[in-house]
Design a protein around this motif. Structure first.
Motif, short mmCIF file in Angstrom:
data_model
loop_
_atom_site.label_atom_id
_atom_site.label_comp_id
_atom_site.label_asym_id
_atom_site.label_seq_id
_atom_site.Cartn_x
_atom_site.Cartn_y
_atom_site.Cartn_z
N ARG A 91 0.84 -1.18 0.00
CA ARG A 91 0.00 0.00 0.00
C ARG A 91 0.88 1.24 0.00
N ALA A 93 1.84 4.88 1.10
CA ALA A 93 1.65 5.72 2.29
C ALA A 93 1.11 7.07 1.85
N ASN A 95 -1.66 8.09 0.81
CA ASN A 95 -2.45 8.06 -0.42
C ASN A 95 -3.78 8.74 -0.14
N GLY A 98 -8.12 7.36 0.69
CA GLY A 98 -8.54 6.63 1.87
C GLY A 98 -7.44 5.86 2.55
N ASN A 99 -6.50 5.32 1.81
CA ASN A 99 -5.34 4.66 2.39
C ASN A 99 -5.68 3.42 3.19
N MET A 100 -6.73 2.73 2.80
CA MET A 100 -7.11 1.54 3.54
C MET A 100 -6.23 0.36 3.16
N LEU A 101 -6.18 -0.62 4.04
CA LEU A 101 -5.51 -1.88 3.76
C LEU A 101 -6.52 -2.84 3.15
N THR A 102 -6.14 -3.49 2.08
CA THR A 102 -6.99 -4.47 1.43
C THR A 102 -6.41 -5.85 1.67
N PHE A 103 -7.22 -6.73 2.26
CA PHE A 103 -6.75 -8.04 2.66
C PHE A 103 -7.04 -9.09 1.60
N PHE B 34 -11.29 2.99 9.83
CA PHE B 34 -11.89 2.08 8.85
C PHE B 34 -12.71 1.01 9.58
N TYR B 36 -14.27 -2.83 9.07
CA TYR B 36 -14.21 -4.06 8.29
C TYR B 36 -15.23 -5.05 8.85
N SER B 43 -11.72 -13.64 4.58
CA SER B 43 -10.82 -12.56 4.92
C SER B 43 -11.61 -11.31 5.31
N GLN B 105 -1.65 1.25 9.94
CA GLN B 105 -3.00 1.05 10.46
C GLN B 105 -2.95 0.04 11.59
#
Lengths: 113, 116
Positions: A91, A93, A95, A98-103, B34, B36, B43, B105
């Motif tokens: 990801r 930094a 950004n 939104g800068n969310m983490l996508t799993f 955020f 989730y 996941s 995060q």
């Protein structure tokens, strides 16, 4: 953000080093590599992150290849408590999107006695 | 590392009721949080991004009128599941962005919601 590829599962003997690979061949120059783990029924736990250089902290070491297309998380002396799903995420930094983490699916590490 | 708390950790409610989940960043200020959701053996799926002082941004397929998000301060965001139904039963996890050059995060411990 770049996608990652991880093996779905791995086993490791207690006390031995656990080496978890991650491929991120489409990583961009401003994207960091983050590692998290999730123990059953808990929220993800931050482990380590890096940009280009190898990193080490009290939990693990992160080895990033020179071309940055892959990395390896190393747990030097795995214990039963390290049994978890390990997620490798890339990801950028700061950004603005939104800068969310996508799993993704992660690697389920099973440490065995 | 930074600490994020969630409350409650577990809630059981009847169908049709509303449930509020709180997420707090304990030792840092989080301009962005955020939310989730995680179903069994799956996941984490991002539901929404919560920005302090402004409206949340929802992911495609997530109903904003059903999942109300309020980010009233730099350390608190709340998720309210309105008129909950059994299919809303899930593990809800919040995350707070620490900011700074690497923008790490941190995640809360999660809230297990069971709707009867």
């Amino acid at each position: 953000d770049a996608k990652t590829t991880q093996p779905p599962s791995m086993d490791c003997a207690e006390g031995r080093a656990a080496n978890l690979p991650c491929n991120h061949s489409t990583i961009s120059g401003n994207e960091y590599v983050y590692w998290y783990r999730q123990i059953h029924s808990q929220g993800p736990q931050y482990i380590i992150h890096g940009l280009k250089n190898n990193e080490t902290n009290e939990m693990a070491s992160l080895i990033i290849t020179e071309d940055r297309k892959s990395s390896t998380l190393i747990l030097p002396h795995a214990t039963l408590r390290d049994t978890a799903v390990y997620y490798c995420i890339v990801r950028a930094a700061n950004n603005n999107a939104g800068n969310m983490l996508t799993f993704g699916g992660g690697t389920r590490l099973m440490v065995k006695p | 590392g930074a600490v994020v708390s969630q409350h409650p950790s577990r809630v059981i409610c009847k169908s049709g009721t509303s449930v509020k989940i709180e997420c707090r960043s304990l030792d840092f200020q989080a301009t962005t949080m955020f939310w989730y959701r995680q179903f069994p053996k799956q996941s984490l799926m991002l539901m929404a991004t919560s920005n302090e002082g402004s409206k949340a941004t929802y992911e495609q397929g997530v109903e904003k009128d059903k999942f109300l998000i309020n980010h009233a301060s730099l350390t608190l965001s709340t998720l309210t599941v309105t008129s909950a139904h059994p299919e809303d039963s899930s593990f809800y996890i919040c995350s707070a962005r620490e900011g700074g050059p690497t923008d790490t995060q941190y995640f809360g411990p999660g809230t297990r919601l069971t709707v009867l």
